[in-house]
Design a protein around this motif. Structure first.
Motif, PDB file in Angstrom:
ATOM      1  N   ARG A   1       7.552  21.807 -17.214  1.00 44.75           N
ATOM      2  CA  ARG A   1       7.443  22.587 -18.264  1.00 44.75           C
ATOM      3  C   ARG A   1       5.667  23.084 -18.013  1.00 44.75           C
ATOM      4  O   ARG A   1       4.636  21.981 -16.941  1.00 44.75           O
ATOM      5  N   PRO A   2       5.201  24.348 -18.421  1.00 44.26           N
ATOM      6  CA  PRO A   2       3.467  24.579 -18.702  1.00 44.26           C
ATOM      7  C   PRO A   2       2.598  23.233 -18.934  1.00 44.26           C
ATOM      8  O   PRO A   2       2.887  23.096 -19.685  1.00 44.26           O
ATOM      9  N   HIS A   3       1.484  23.062 -17.721  1.00 46.64           N
ATOM     10  CA  HIS A   3       1.208  21.620 -18.767  1.00 46.64           C
ATOM     11  C   HIS A   3      -0.271  21.843 -18.076  1.00 46.64           C
ATOM     12  O   HIS A   3      -0.639  22.624 -17.407  1.00 46.64           O
ATOM     13  N   PRO A   4      -1.285  21.524 -19.235  1.00 44.98           N
ATOM     14  CA  PRO A   4      -2.753  21.196 -18.163  1.00 44.98           C
ATOM     15  C   PRO A   4      -2.897  20.577 -16.905  1.00 44.98           C
ATOM     16  O   PRO A   4      -1.954  20.556 -16.505  1.00 44.98           O
ATOM     17  N   ASP A   5      -3.468  21.238 -16.166  1.00 44.11           N
ATOM     18  CA  ASP A   5      -3.800  20.367 -14.859  1.00 44.11           C
ATOM     19  C   ASP A   5      -4.177  19.291 -14.256  1.00 44.11           C
ATOM     20  O   ASP A   5      -4.762  18.856 -15.356  1.00 44.11           O
ATOM     21  N   PRO A   6      -3.865  17.980 -13.433  1.00 42.58           N
ATOM     22  CA  PRO A   6      -2.911  19.321 -12.815  1.00 42.58           C
ATOM     23  C   PRO A   6      -1.731  19.029 -12.912  1.00 42.58           C
ATOM     24  O   PRO A   6      -0.526  18.236 -13.354  1.00 42.58           O
ATOM     25  N   ALA A   7      -0.367  19.923 -12.160  1.00 47.22           N
ATOM     26  CA  ALA A   7       1.081  20.208 -12.664  1.00 47.22           C
ATOM     27  C   ALA A   7       0.821  19.357 -11.128  1.00 47.22           C
ATOM     28  O   ALA A   7       1.242  19.219  -9.837  1.00 47.22           O
ATOM     29  N   PRO A   8       2.202  18.491 -11.207  1.00 48.61           N
ATOM     30  CA  PRO A   8       2.782  18.038 -10.730  1.00 48.61           C
ATOM     31  C   PRO A   8       3.815  18.311  -9.711  1.00 48.61           C
ATOM     32  O   PRO A   8       4.154  19.758  -9.948  1.00 48.61           O
TER      33      PRO A   8
ATOM     34  N   ALA B   1       0.438  21.499 -25.330  1.00 45.63           N
ATOM     35  CA  ALA B   1      -1.084  22.671 -25.385  1.00 45.63           C
ATOM     36  C   ALA B   1      -2.218  21.823 -25.089  1.00 45.63           C
ATOM     37  O   ALA B   1      -1.895  21.095 -25.399  1.00 45.63           O
ATOM     38  N   PRO B   2      -3.206  22.507 -24.967  1.00 43.39           N
ATOM     39  CA  PRO B   2      -4.490  21.552 -24.452  1.00 43.39           C
ATOM     40  C   PRO B   2      -4.616  20.608 -25.422  1.00 43.39           C
ATOM     41  O   PRO B   2      -4.660  21.412 -26.910  1.00 43.39           O
ATOM     42  N   GLY B   3      -5.377  19.536 -26.355  1.00 44.18           N
ATOM     43  CA  GLY B   3      -5.884  18.973 -27.175  1.00 44.18           C
ATOM     44  C   GLY B   3      -6.265  17.958 -26.458  1.00 44.18           C
ATOM     45  O   GLY B   3      -5.795  17.367 -26.240  1.00 44.18           O
ATOM     46  N   PRO B   4      -6.483  17.593 -27.815  1.00 43.25           N
ATOM     47  CA  PRO B   4      -6.867  16.049 -28.008  1.00 43.25           C
ATOM     48  C   PRO B   4      -5.617  15.166 -27.956  1.00 43.25           C
ATOM     49  O   PRO B   4      -5.919  13.728 -27.681  1.00 43.25           O
ATOM     50  N   ARG B   5      -4.311  15.492 -27.697  1.00 38.50           N
ATOM     51  CA  ARG B   5      -3.611  14.336 -27.502  1.00 38.50           C
ATOM     52  C   ARG B   5      -2.584  14.477 -25.839  1.00 38.50           C
ATOM     53  O   ARG B   5      -2.158  16.338 -25.918  1.00 38.50           O
ATOM     54  N   ALA B   6      -1.785  13.921 -25.391  1.00 40.33           N
ATOM     55  CA  ALA B   6      -2.030  14.167 -24.044  1.00 40.33           C
ATOM     56  C   ALA B   6      -0.290  14.768 -24.361  1.00 40.33           C
ATOM     57  O   ALA B   6       0.272  14.425 -25.226  1.00 40.33           O
ATOM     58  N   PRO B   7      -0.292  15.767 -23.544  1.00 41.79           N
ATOM     59  CA  PRO B   7       1.185  16.289 -23.762  1.00 41.79           C
ATOM     60  C   PRO B   7       2.803  14.553 -23.708  1.00 41.79           C
ATOM     61  O   PRO B   7       2.579  14.491 -22.179  1.00 41.79           O
ATOM     62  N   ARG B   8       3.463  14.931 -24.311  1.00 42.15           N
ATOM     63  CA  ARG B   8       4.218  13.966 -24.419  1.00 42.15           C
ATOM     64  C   ARG B   8       5.830  14.207 -24.612  1.00 42.15           C
ATOM     65  O   ARG B   8       6.039  15.112 -25.504  1.00 42.15           O
ATOM     66  N   LEU B   9       6.550  13.589 -24.431  1.00 45.42           N
ATOM     67  CA  LEU B   9       8.122  13.664 -24.485  1.00 45.42           C
ATOM     68  C   LEU B   9       8.407  11.861 -25.167  1.00 45.42           C
ATOM     69  O   LEU B   9       8.320  10.873 -24.330  1.00 45.42           O
ATOM     70  N   THR B  10       8.997  11.629 -26.229  1.00 45.47           N
ATOM     71  CA  THR B  10       9.863  10.490 -26.437  1.00 45.47           C
ATOM     72  C   THR B  10      11.474  10.962 -27.120  1.00 45.47           C
ATOM     73  O   THR B  10      11.762  12.000 -27.541  1.00 45.47           O
ATOM     74  N   ALA B  11      12.138   9.894 -26.484  1.00 42.41           N
ATOM     75  CA  ALA B  11      14.065   9.877 -26.285  1.00 42.41           C
ATOM     76  C   ALA B  11      13.898   8.989 -27.020  1.00 42.41           C
ATOM     77  O   ALA B  11      13.641   8.281 -25.900  1.00 42.41           O
TER      78      ALA B  11
END
Length: 159
Positions: free
Chosen positions: A44-51, A12-22
């Motif tokens: 996944r749906p992310h804030p723009d720009p979508a890759p 979701a949009p917000g102060p933290r960037a979307p991320r995945l840790t594996a």
């Protein structure tokens, strides 16, 4: 090991960037898992720009090369983190090997060991940060790469 989405898989949009840790075990099967996790994360749906689909495939290749190097040269587990930072994807792989990888000079007769050359060509560079228990390898991939150059006048269009 199962992927551990940080921020609860925050997309979701917000102060933290979307991320995945594996967290990965450092075995050969992790290479394919890392590619799949990357594609799933980027689609996944992310804030723009979508890759674009092309960028997703390039990201999969970059992740594959970095995770392959970690599996081959670093004993034990590793961590892959993907983070959307504005108009780029930050790809980070942390492993236990202290030695710094180095791209070799281009040699079309060499079989294998072109991974870092490929990653550098696709991302514009790789940053390596030594740590007390290994290293962190970081690459940034633009989500909207420059368009390919126009063909020379009189060149037929690609098929």
């Amino acid at each position: 090991m199962a992927p551990a989405p940080s921020n609860g898989g925050n997309t979701a949009p917000g102060p933290r960037a979307p991320r995945l840790t594996a967290a990965l075990d450092g075995i050969a099967g992790d290479i394919a898992r890392a590619r799949h996790l990357t594609a799933d994360f980027l689609t996944r749906p992310h804030p723009d720009p979508a890759p674009s689909p092309r960028v997703v495939e390039i990201a999969r290749l970059v992740v594959s090369e970095l995770v392959t190097n970690a599996c081959k040269y670093a004993p034990g587990p590793l961590v892959m983190e993907l983070r959307l930072t504005g108009a780029a994807l930050r790809i980070e792989v942390r492993d236990s090997a202290p030695m710094t990888p180095a791209a070799r000079t281009a040699d079309p007769t060499r079989v294998g060991r072109h991974g870092l050359e490929i990653v550098t060509a696709l991302t514009g560079g790789v940053e390596v940060r030594p740590e007390s228990n290994g290293k962190r390898v970081i690459a940034h991939l633009p989500l909207r790469p420059d368009p390919p150059p126009d063909p020379a006048p009189g060149t037929p269009p690609p098929r």
